[in-house]
Design a protein around this motif. Structure first.
Motif, PDB file in Angstrom:
ATOM      1  N   PRO A 141      25.916  35.026  32.571  1.00 54.52           N
ATOM      2  CA  PRO A 141      26.742  34.894  33.770  1.00 54.52           C
ATOM      3  C   PRO A 141      27.668  36.094  33.923  1.00 54.52           C
ATOM      4  N   VAL A 142      27.856  36.536  35.162  1.00 57.16           N
ATOM      5  CA  VAL A 142      28.666  37.720  35.456  1.00 57.16           C
ATOM      6  C   VAL A 142      29.880  37.315  36.286  1.00 57.16           C
ATOM      7  N   VAL A 143      31.062  37.683  35.804  1.00 55.67           N
ATOM      8  CA  VAL A 143      32.305  37.452  36.538  1.00 55.67           C
ATOM      9  C   VAL A 143      32.726  38.784  37.146  1.00 55.67           C
ATOM     10  N   MET A 144      32.764  38.870  38.462  1.00 51.01           N
ATOM     11  CA  MET A 144      33.147  40.097  39.148  1.00 51.01           C
ATOM     12  C   MET A 144      34.670  40.193  39.225  1.00 51.01           C
ATOM     13  N   LEU A 145      35.184  41.419  39.065  1.00 47.54           N
ATOM     14  CA  LEU A 145      36.615  41.681  39.097  1.00 47.54           C
ATOM     15  C   LEU A 145      36.899  42.742  40.151  1.00 47.54           C
ATOM     16  N   THR A 146      37.935  42.541  40.949  1.00 45.83           N
ATOM     17  CA  THR A 146      38.280  43.567  41.929  1.00 45.83           C
ATOM     18  C   THR A 146      39.755  43.500  42.288  1.00 45.83           C
ATOM     19  N   ALA A 147      40.312  44.664  42.534  1.00 45.19           N
ATOM     20  CA  ALA A 147      41.679  44.744  43.044  1.00 45.19           C
ATOM     21  C   ALA A 147      41.673  44.840  44.557  1.00 45.19           C
ATOM     22  N   TYR A 148      40.488  44.931  45.154  1.00 45.86           N
ATOM     23  CA  TYR A 148      40.359  45.116  46.605  1.00 45.86           C
ATOM     24  C   TYR A 148      39.392  44.074  47.157  1.00 45.86           C
ATOM     25  N   THR A 149      39.897  42.877  47.379  1.00 44.58           N
ATOM     26  CA  THR A 149      39.028  41.809  47.870  1.00 44.58           C
ATOM     27  C   THR A 149      38.719  42.017  49.343  1.00 44.58           C
ATOM     28  N   SER A 150      37.501  41.683  49.730  1.00 48.75           N
ATOM     29  CA  SER A 150      37.104  41.712  51.133  1.00 48.75           C
ATOM     30  C   SER A 150      36.084  40.612  51.354  1.00 48.75           C
ATOM     31  N   VAL A 151      35.844  40.314  52.608  1.00 55.68           N
ATOM     32  CA  VAL A 151      34.843  39.304  52.948  1.00 55.68           C
ATOM     33  C   VAL A 151      33.482  39.708  52.407  1.00 55.68           C
ATOM     34  N   ASP A 152      33.107  40.973  52.648  1.00 57.68           N
ATOM     35  CA  ASP A 152      31.777  41.432  52.240  1.00 57.68           C
ATOM     36  C   ASP A 152      31.575  41.361  50.735  1.00 57.68           C
ATOM     37  N   ASN A 153      32.544  41.902  49.974  1.00 53.72           N
ATOM     38  CA  ASN A 153      32.265  41.947  48.538  1.00 53.72           C
ATOM     39  C   ASN A 153      32.293  40.565  47.896  1.00 53.72           C
ATOM     40  N   THR A 154      33.085  39.641  48.455  1.00 50.07           N
ATOM     41  CA  THR A 154      33.091  38.290  47.909  1.00 50.07           C
ATOM     42  C   THR A 154      31.775  37.578  48.196  1.00 50.07           C
ATOM     43  N   ILE A 155      31.351  37.588  49.462  1.00 46.31           N
ATOM     44  CA  ILE A 155      30.113  36.903  49.835  1.00 46.31           C
ATOM     45  C   ILE A 155      28.906  37.531  49.139  1.00 46.31           C
ATOM     46  N   LEU A 196      24.422  37.431  45.306  1.00 44.59           N
ATOM     47  CA  LEU A 196      23.576  38.123  44.337  1.00 44.59           C
ATOM     48  C   LEU A 196      23.572  37.446  42.970  1.00 44.59           C
ATOM     49  N   GLY A 197      24.388  36.418  42.816  1.00 46.96           N
ATOM     50  CA  GLY A 197      24.318  35.649  41.582  1.00 46.96           C
ATOM     51  C   GLY A 197      25.506  35.766  40.665  1.00 46.96           C
ATOM     52  N   ALA A 198      26.621  36.368  41.132  1.00 45.86           N
ATOM     53  CA  ALA A 198      27.823  36.382  40.301  1.00 45.86           C
ATOM     54  C   ALA A 198      28.269  34.945  40.054  1.00 45.86           C
ATOM     55  N   PHE A 199      28.746  34.693  38.857  1.00 45.62           N
ATOM     56  CA  PHE A 199      29.224  33.341  38.565  1.00 45.62           C
ATOM     57  C   PHE A 199      30.552  33.089  39.254  1.00 45.62           C
ATOM     58  N   GLU A 200      31.417  34.106  39.281  1.00 44.40           N
ATOM     59  CA  GLU A 200      32.732  33.959  39.887  1.00 44.40           C
ATOM     60  C   GLU A 200      33.198  35.325  40.348  1.00 44.40           C
ATOM     61  N   HIS A 201      34.200  35.321  41.212  1.00 44.38           N
ATOM     62  CA  HIS A 201      34.754  36.542  41.800  1.00 44.38           C
ATOM     63  C   HIS A 201      36.266  36.427  41.696  1.00 44.38           C
ATOM     64  N   LEU A 202      36.879  37.235  40.828  1.00 45.00           N
ATOM     65  CA  LEU A 202      38.319  37.127  40.580  1.00 45.00           C
ATOM     66  C   LEU A 202      39.040  38.370  41.086  1.00 45.00           C
ATOM     67  N   ALA A 203      40.220  38.152  41.647  1.00 41.41           N
ATOM     68  CA  ALA A 203      41.045  39.256  42.129  1.00 41.41           C
ATOM     69  C   ALA A 203      42.053  39.654  41.050  1.00 41.41           C
ATOM     70  N   LYS A 204      42.140  40.946  40.790  1.00 38.41           N
ATOM     71  CA  LYS A 204      43.117  41.456  39.825  1.00 38.41           C
ATOM     72  C   LYS A 204      44.526  41.387  40.428  1.00 38.41           C
ATOM     73  N   PRO A 205      45.544  41.197  39.620  1.00 36.24           N
ATOM     74  CA  PRO A 205      45.524  40.905  38.180  1.00 36.24           C
ATOM     75  C   PRO A 205      45.077  39.464  37.933  1.00 36.24           C
ATOM     76  N   VAL A 206      44.491  39.222  36.768  1.00 35.09           N
ATOM     77  CA  VAL A 206      43.958  37.901  36.438  1.00 35.09           C
ATOM     78  C   VAL A 206      44.781  37.307  35.299  1.00 35.09           C
ATOM     79  N   GLY A 207      45.299  36.104  35.510  1.00 39.99           N
ATOM     80  CA  GLY A 207      46.094  35.441  34.491  1.00 39.99           C
ATOM     81  C   GLY A 207      45.248  34.906  33.349  1.00 39.99           C
TER      82      GLY A 207
END
Length: 442
Positions: free
Chosen positions: A76-90, A95-106
């Motif tokens: 499973p792949v957890v995606m990390l980004t400091a720049y969330t957008s509609v496109d990159n989340t969807i 494509l099969g990411a398990f989760e999409h987290l916005a930095k910073p992550v607690g």
């Protein structure tokens, strides 16, 4: 103990995440770019991956595609980004990411996400390029969760039921599902079932042959035929007649339509989406909506939260509508922003758009002031409810406050048995018990 791979070129964040995961008892592998990360994965033995969206040698999306192309079951792949957008989340979720987290992550978010990821199984999802994000504005956590669900649903051919209040953006969700699906290059067709008289809706849906009825001087291709190969949205399906519901059920069951007056069925290939602001479960209970059709439609449910429950989206949406209204949009004053954020928005996003367009026309200065919005200032926060004295014992005060909130939710939703408990944050069965306890008629 699991073997966790972190692929991130941000040294500070990478080390911080590694420290958190190490503290949870896991074995860590660190990569500063996509190529090194893939080399770790090719050796095998990795149980989960934390992958950044921006890498020196490739995008995180390219990295995710490469991971999913590796032979065998991929972790499973957890995606990390400091720049969330509609496109990159969807796209990530599709494509099969398990989760999409916005930095910073607690730490708690890391622990919860990793625990769920390690307990999950691999998934295979189709990969397709997608166009831009259009009018979909999502900054709130509620809408980010909706985006993730859109990404998962877009990779499927399952029927989707989109629910939410009038004006909340259900058609925007439907368009996003189409744009991010394998059918994106084919037609997207939407029809509002409540806007067409019942006696004409069947012809609009399925078409008719010449002479099928008085006035049918020529054959007409219905919207199922017009949407061939693409996506069809049946908006406000809760207002469709029971008779027509039965015919729609046959389309879903057999994949064929029969135009009015035709002697033979015609095969159709569409991805069907349905949307409604009504409580279909309640309508099923009342005999106004077919139970079998409800279950056919409700394979995947995407609920669009009302604007008042995602206030972080109000100002970004307002600024988006300002930009759409003029090549030289006016700015919102600080007081105007406060008015927008405090308003209850019973008409949701549609109401907000109308307010902004009107303000752009009426505002005389270089900026939009609170008075240009035409909104009534929200009253001060409520004090204790009447009848609850300040020195009352806590159990009695809490019970009276609970009753007041339940009565308010029932009144505001018109007795809707799905929306009322959702607003209160409780299960429907608990709401029923409380209604009986306080003698409240829904």
């Amino acid at each position: 103990m699991a073997r966790i791979l972190i692929i991130d070129d941000d040294a500070s964040f990478r080390e911080s995440l590694a420290e958190t995961l190490s503290g949870l008892g896991h074995e860590l592998f660190l990569a500063t770019d996509g190529a090194r990360g893939l080399s770790f994965l090719k050796r095998g033995g990795i149980d989960a991956v934390f992958l950044d969206f921006r890498l020196p040698d490739m995008t995180g999306m390219d990295g995710l595609r490469a991971i999913k192309r590796l032979p065998g079951d991929t972790p499973p792949v957890v995606m990390l980004t400091a720049y969330t957008s509609v496109d990159n989340t969807i796209e990530a979720m599709k494509l099969g990411a398990f989760e999409h987290l916005a930095k910073p992550v607690g730490r708690q978010a890391v622990e919860n996400t990793l625990g769920a990821a390690l307990a999950s199984s691999s998934r295979t999802i189709r990969q397709n390029p997608v166009p831009g994000e259009g009018e979909f504005i999502a900054r709130s956590e509620r809408m980010r969760e909706t985006l993730k669900l859109i990404g998962r649903a877009a990779a499927s051919e399952a029927t989707v039921l989109i629910t939410g209040e009038t004006g909340s953006g259900k058609e925007i969700v439907a368009r996003a599902l189409h744009q991010h699906s394998a059918r994106a290059s084919h037609p997207f067709v939407a029809i509002n079932c409540v806007a067409i008289p019942h006696e004409l809706l069947e012809s609009e849906l399925f078409g008719h042959v010449r002479g099928a009825f008085t006035g049918a001087a020529a054959a007409h291709a219905g919207i199922f035929a017009q949407a061939e190969g693409g996506t069809l949205l049946l908006n406000e399906i809760g207002d469709m007649s029971v008779t027509l519901q039965a015919k729609l059920l046959r389309v879903l069951a057999e994949g064929v339509i029969v135009p009015l007056g035709a002697e033979h069925a015609q095969a159709v290939n569409v991805h069907l989406l349905a949307a409604t602001h009504r409580d279909l479960e309640q309508q099923v209970a009342e005999g106004r909506f077919r139970e079998d059709l409800f279950y056919r439609l409700n394979v995947i449910n995407i609920h669009v939260p009302p604007l008042r429950e995602r206030r972080e989206d109000i100002i970004p949406l307002a600024e988006h509508f300002l930009a759409m209204a003029s090549d030289t949009p006016k700015a919102l004053s600080a007081e105007a922003r406060q008015y927008l954020e405090m308003h209850s928005w019973p008409g949701n996003v549609r109401e907000l758009r109308n307010v902004i367009e009107r303000a752009m026309i009426l505002a005389r200065g270089a900026s939009i002031e609170a008075g240009d919005l035409g909104l009534v200032k929200t009253p001060a926060p409520l004090a204790l409810p009447a009848g609850v004295p300040l020195m009352s014992d806590l159990p009695r005060a809490l019970a009276q406050l609970e009753e007041m909130m339940i009565r308010a939710a029932i009144a505001e939703t018109g007795g809707n048995r799905t929306e009322a408990p959702r607003r209160l944050g409780i299960r429907r069965q608990l709401l029923y018990a409380k209604l009986r306890q306080y003698g409240i008629e829904p």
